[in-house]
Design an enzyme around this catalytic site. Structure first.
Site, short mmCIF file in Angstrom:
data_model
loop_
_atom_site.label_atom_id
_atom_site.label_comp_id
_atom_site.label_asym_id
_atom_site.label_seq_id
_atom_site.Cartn_x
_atom_site.Cartn_y
_atom_site.Cartn_z
N HIS A 87 -5.18 -10.10 -10.98
CA HIS A 87 -4.73 -9.28 -9.84
C HIS A 87 -4.72 -7.79 -10.21
O HIS A 87 -3.87 -7.04 -9.75
CB HIS A 87 -3.34 -9.70 -9.37
CG HIS A 87 -3.27 -11.09 -8.83
ND1 HIS A 87 -3.35 -11.39 -7.50
CD2 HIS A 87 -3.13 -12.28 -9.46
CE1 HIS A 87 -3.25 -12.70 -7.32
NE2 HIS A 87 -3.12 -13.27 -8.50
N ASN A 160 -0.17 -15.80 -2.27
CA ASN A 160 -1.61 -15.58 -2.07
C ASN A 160 -1.96 -15.74 -0.60
O ASN A 160 -1.12 -16.19 0.19
CB ASN A 160 -2.43 -16.59 -2.88
CG ASN A 160 -2.56 -16.21 -4.35
OD1 ASN A 160 -2.28 -15.07 -4.75
ND2 ASN A 160 -3.00 -17.16 -5.15
N TYR A 374 5.76 -13.94 -15.61
CA TYR A 374 5.71 -12.63 -14.96
C TYR A 374 6.47 -11.54 -15.72
O TYR A 374 5.94 -10.46 -15.96
CB TYR A 374 6.17 -12.74 -13.50
CG TYR A 374 5.10 -13.41 -12.66
CD1 TYR A 374 4.85 -14.77 -12.79
CD2 TYR A 374 4.28 -12.69 -11.82
CE1 TYR A 374 3.83 -15.39 -12.07
CE2 TYR A 374 3.26 -13.29 -11.10
CZ TYR A 374 3.04 -14.64 -11.23
OH TYR A 374 2.03 -15.24 -10.55
FE1 HDE Z 1 0.15 -15.15 -10.77
N1 HDE Z 1 0.27 -13.80 -12.26
N2 HDE Z 1 0.13 -16.63 -12.10
N3 HDE Z 1 -0.16 -16.50 -9.30
N4 HDE Z 1 0.11 -13.68 -9.43
C1 HDE Z 1 0.25 -12.46 -12.14
O1 HDE Z 1 1.70 -10.97 -13.19
C2 HDE Z 1 0.50 -16.53 -13.39
C3 HDE Z 1 -0.32 -17.84 -9.44
C4 HDE Z 1 0.11 -13.82 -8.08
O2 HDE Z 1 0.51 -7.56 -7.04
C5 HDE Z 1 0.55 -11.74 -13.42
O3 HDE Z 1 2.29 -8.84 -12.81
C6 HDE Z 1 0.51 -17.82 -14.00
C7 HDE Z 1 -0.23 -18.52 -8.19
C8 HDE Z 1 0.04 -12.52 -7.46
O4 HDE Z 1 1.42 -7.25 -8.99
C9 HDE Z 1 0.84 -12.88 -14.39
C10 HDE Z 1 0.10 -18.69 -13.03
C11 HDE Z 1 -0.04 -17.52 -7.26
C12 HDE Z 1 0.00 -11.61 -8.50
C13 HDE Z 1 0.61 -14.09 -13.54
C14 HDE Z 1 -0.12 -17.95 -11.85
C15 HDE Z 1 0.00 -16.27 -7.97
C16 HDE Z 1 0.05 -12.37 -9.72
C17 HDE Z 1 -0.47 -10.72 -13.83
C18 HDE Z 1 -0.12 -20.20 -13.15
C19 HDE Z 1 0.10 -17.66 -5.75
C20 HDE Z 1 -0.12 -10.11 -8.39
C21 HDE Z 1 0.14 -9.37 -13.58
C22 HDE Z 1 1.01 -20.93 -13.40
C23 HDE Z 1 1.27 -18.38 -5.36
C24 HDE Z 1 1.21 -9.45 -8.25
C25 HDE Z 1 1.48 -9.64 -13.15
C26 HDE Z 1 1.03 -7.97 -8.08
C27 HDE Z 1 0.07 -11.80 -10.99
C28 HDE Z 1 0.77 -15.34 -14.03
C29 HDE Z 1 -0.60 -18.53 -10.67
C30 HDE Z 1 0.18 -15.02 -7.30
C31 HDE Z 1 0.08 -12.86 -15.68
C32 HDE Z 1 0.88 -18.12 -15.42
C33 HDE Z 1 -0.30 -20.02 -7.92
C34 HDE Z 1 0.01 -12.22 -5.97
O5 HDE Z 1 2.15 -12.84 -14.82
#
Ligand code: HDE
Length: 701
Positions: A87, A160, A374
């Site tokens: 992202h 999402n 996060y």
């Molecule tokens: Fe994320 N995800 N994610 N994700 N995610 C990040 O956090 C993670 C997942 C989502 O505008 C990271 O700040 C893991 C699902 C959004 O700043 C990180 C898993 C969904 C955003 C991270 C998922 C999301 C992130 C990278 C699997 C939808 C952007 C930078 C278990 C429900 C937020 C950060 C923004 C961002 C980890 C899966 C949505 C690395 C480990 C499912 C919208 O922490």
């Protein structure tokens, strides 16, 4: 004049510069006028000269004591922070959430109880795979992260624009992302899944199949952030005053309805305007067209969860709205652009663990893993544990605890006591078992295991449900997208394996993709224990086309003009468009404008080469006979019209523009209106793209 004296005696840069003896060859800069504040360094010392470094003599070496230059350059050297690992490319805005229907009795969260209260929000939309500098219109999931600054603490819905995900267990996230990002040896391609490693992984990961259908669909190429839905994805819990839990799924629904571009258009927009989505959001808010979403919830209890055909803890499954309708409880409006992109959009830090009393987690293994990830990532990205003190992240309620120090501490915490329990001071913060956050006391028992629940085993039924729920053009787009992506895969066995997975969803889908790939021989279906169910009723709500809201409000009309254009016609279109809330953008061979037939000047918004028709929702070719003839030998003009036709746009044209229409291969259909009134053109355009044209412009497999 000494710096200090000058600081006292002058009130603005103009005055400062004027009173300063300019270096040889240096000119006084023209300014925009007004009263400019004094420029200082980061320590507040007024700068006397921001144009020349301090030198040993006129042509001599720089001096190390030039602390202005050293500070400025060092700050520049550290302007970047690590981009988000996923992202990375995002765009944010501010606004508020307003509750319209109280969930009192279901959740004790104040933000879900106090009808009419406006809770400030920060929202960041993003793509997932691409790096920070990638294009907005890549085929990808869009992040839809909402931070609500409630009086009880920050609540983030980090969602999402697609209601399901690729994987069921967070332990697979690293693999998914490594497969999707640039391949590690060569460092490309970025911002796309159309390469070997992604499809190698996907074809070996049956649980991703449902999500693959979604990302191959038009949901992954939205027209605008303002036209996407948002989903919390996981099942969460709402908890009331008595500690009773209700399961919940969160949905954001755009007021404008959903809309997408077509794939060839998305590719071309990436070149014509890589900032297409952010520009659109910025402009809309800047012009007062504030985007709005409704917050809907699907509420259910244990009994529903038990009888629902899939496990509600499995993030690769959704609950169709036809099975469990949405209850609309509030609306969110984005009405303020950021003041500074870096300070706000880049530094905003979301976390699934940012919750308030009344909101709680379930055992969804994806959510459980996210809860670790996060805050951990923010500590690296933002440089330490105090990132919550950055204004965009800071809660709008008191923060008091015994956490102290660390990089960039901004809160000067007072007193001797930085521990608990304590007795030395009377105003130290204390835990509050009544009002504080308490976790729902879910019963847990059983063996400690590394397993995937049996109830997570069906990977194909909802993939088929999604496909079947789409309108025909949308189904065709899914097939074409698979063909496009797999055609970029160099390894034949990967292409074949993926088609073998698709055969588990539906034989015809697999055959159509195989045909488009030119695959010879029988499709080798990958063996599966749980075949796709074919009895699930279709869900029209999963289709963009079946739920589209007609209208042209805030849509962009590209109007092609040249010398000799009838100005009255352009004016008539402008006034008809304004009545319906659409916006006219003039495209001319020269940015200085075109001279209309009556001698007046038509001002241009875009020069032809930089104002490609992919940037507009519909187009109008307002040319005279001479203008049309002239532009018929201009490749950019021919492509402009041709693309609008191939991208299924409604095209209006003056009768005199016919030469250019013909030269561009336009075949008159119900979406091509020649010589008509602007109102008629807008009426047809309000119904959206002409999807029925598609088979005449590209192969449907
Ligand atoms: Fe994320 N995800 N994610 N994700 N995610 C990040 O956090 C993670 C997942 C989502 O505008 C990271 O700040 C893991 C699902 C959004 O700043 C990180 C898993 C969904 C955003 C991270 C998922 C999301 C992130 C990278 C699997 C939808 C952007 C930078 C278990 C429900 C937020 C950060 C923004 C961002 C980890 C899966 C949505 C690395 C480990 C499912 C919208 O922490």
């Amino acid at each position: 004049m000494a710096n200090e004296t000058m600081a006292k005696e002058t009130s603005g840069v103009n005055a400062t510069l004027e009173s300063h003896e300019l270096g040889k060859g240096q000119e006084l800069h023209q300014t925009a006028g007004g009263s400019h504040p004094q420029m200082t360094n980061q320590r507040g010392t007024v700068v006397s000269d921001d144009e020349n470094s301090l030198k040993a003599n006129e042509r001599g070496p720089d001096l190390l004591e030039d602390f202005f230059n050293v500070e400025k350059t060092q700050h520049f050297d550290h302007e970047r922070i690590p981009e988000r690992v996923v992202h990375a490319r995002g765009y944010g805005a501010r606004g508020h959430f307003e509750l319209t229907d109280s969930l009192a009795g279901i959740s004790k969260a104040g933000v879900l109880n106090r009808v009419g209260e406006k809770t400030p929000v920060f929202v960041r939309f993003s793509t997932v795979a691409g790096n920070m500098g990638s294009a907005d219109t890549a085929r990808d999931v869009r992040g839809f992260a909402v931070k609500m600054y409630t009086p009880e603490g920050n609540w983030d819905i980090v969602g999402n624009n697609i209601p399901v995900f690729f994987i069921q267990d967070a332990i697979k996230f690293t693999d998914l992302i490594h497969a999707a990002k640039q391949e590690p040896d060569r460092g490309f391609p970025q911002a796309q899944t159309a390469h070997d490693t992604f499809w190698d992984w996907a074809s070996l990961t049956p649980e991703s199949t449902h999500m693959l259908m979604w990302i191959m669909s038009d949901r992954a190429i939205p027209r605008s952030f303002r036209m996407i839905q948002g989903f919390g994805v996981h099942t969460f819990r709402l908890v009331n005053e008595e500690g009773k839990s209700t399961y919940v799924k969160f949905h954001w629904r755009p007021k404008l309805g959903m809309a997408s571009v077509v794939w060839d258009e998305a590719l071309k927009i990436s070149g014509a305007d890589p900032d297409f989505h952010r520009r659109d959001l910025w402009n809309a808010i800047d012009e007062g067209n504030f985007p709005e979403w409704e917050l809907g919830v699907q509420l259910f209890d244990e009994a529903f969860a038990e009888k629902f055909e899939f496990d509600v803890l499995d993030a690769t499954k959704l609950i169709p709205e036809e099975v469990l309708p949405l209850r609309i409880v509030g609306k969110m409006v984005l009405n303020k652009n950021v003041d500074n992109y870096f300070a706000e959009t880049e530094q905003v830090a979301f976390a699934t663990t940012d919750v308030v009393p009344g909101i709680d987690f379930t055992n969804d293994p994806l959510l459980q893993g996210r809860n670790l990830s996060y805050i951990d990532t923010q500590i690296t990205r933002l440089g330490g544990p105090n990132y919550e003190q950055i204004p965009v992240n800071a809660p709008r309620c008191p923060v008091m605890n015994m956490q102290r120090d660390g990089h960039m501490t901004m809160r000067p915490q007072k007193g001797r006591v930085s521990y608990s329990p304590s007795s030395l001071e009377s105003d130290t913060p204390r835990q509050d078992p009544i009002h504080g956050f308490t976790s729902f006391p879910a019963k847990e028992n059983g063996d400690k295991l590394r397993v995937r629940a049996e109830s997570f085993a069906d990977h194909y039924s909802q993939a088929l449900l999604f496909f079947k729920s789409q309108a025909e053009p949308e189904q065709n787009h899914i097939i074409s997208a698979f063909i496009f992506e797999l055609s970029k895969v160099e390894t034949k066995s990967v292409r074949e394996r993926m088609v073998g997975q698709l055969a588990n969803v539906d034989a015809t889908i697999a055959q159509r993709v195989a045909k488009g790939l030119g695959m010879k021989g029988e499709i080798k279906r990958i063996p599966t224990k749980v075949p796709a169910r074919t009895d699930l009723p279709v869900s029209d709500k999963l289709s963009i086309l079946k739920t589209m809201k007609p209208g042209v409000a805030t849509k962009q009309i590209g109007v092609l003009v040249a010398d000799g254009t009838d100005a009255a016609q352009v004016l008539a279109l402008e006034s008809a468009a304004a009545k319906m809330g659409a916006q006219v953008k003039i495209v001319a061979p020269k940015v200085g404008g075109a001279q209309a037939a009556d001698g007046s000047m038509l001002e241009a918004d875009f020069q032809l080469a930089g104002g490609s028709s992919v940037l507009f929702d519909m187009v109008f070719i307002a040319l005279s006979e001479m203008g049309a003839k002239m532009l018929s030998t201009e490749a950019a003009a021919v492509a402009w019209v041709h693309d609008a036709f191939a991208h299924l746009k409604v095209i209006g044209a003056t009768a005199e523009a016919e030469t250019l229409l013909k030269r561009s291969g336009v075949i008159v259909d119900k979406g091509v209106l020649v010589g008509g009134l602007p109102e008629a053109f807008l009426e047809v355009a309000a119904a959206g793209r002409i999807y029925s044209r598609e088979p005449s412009v590209r192969t449907v497999y």
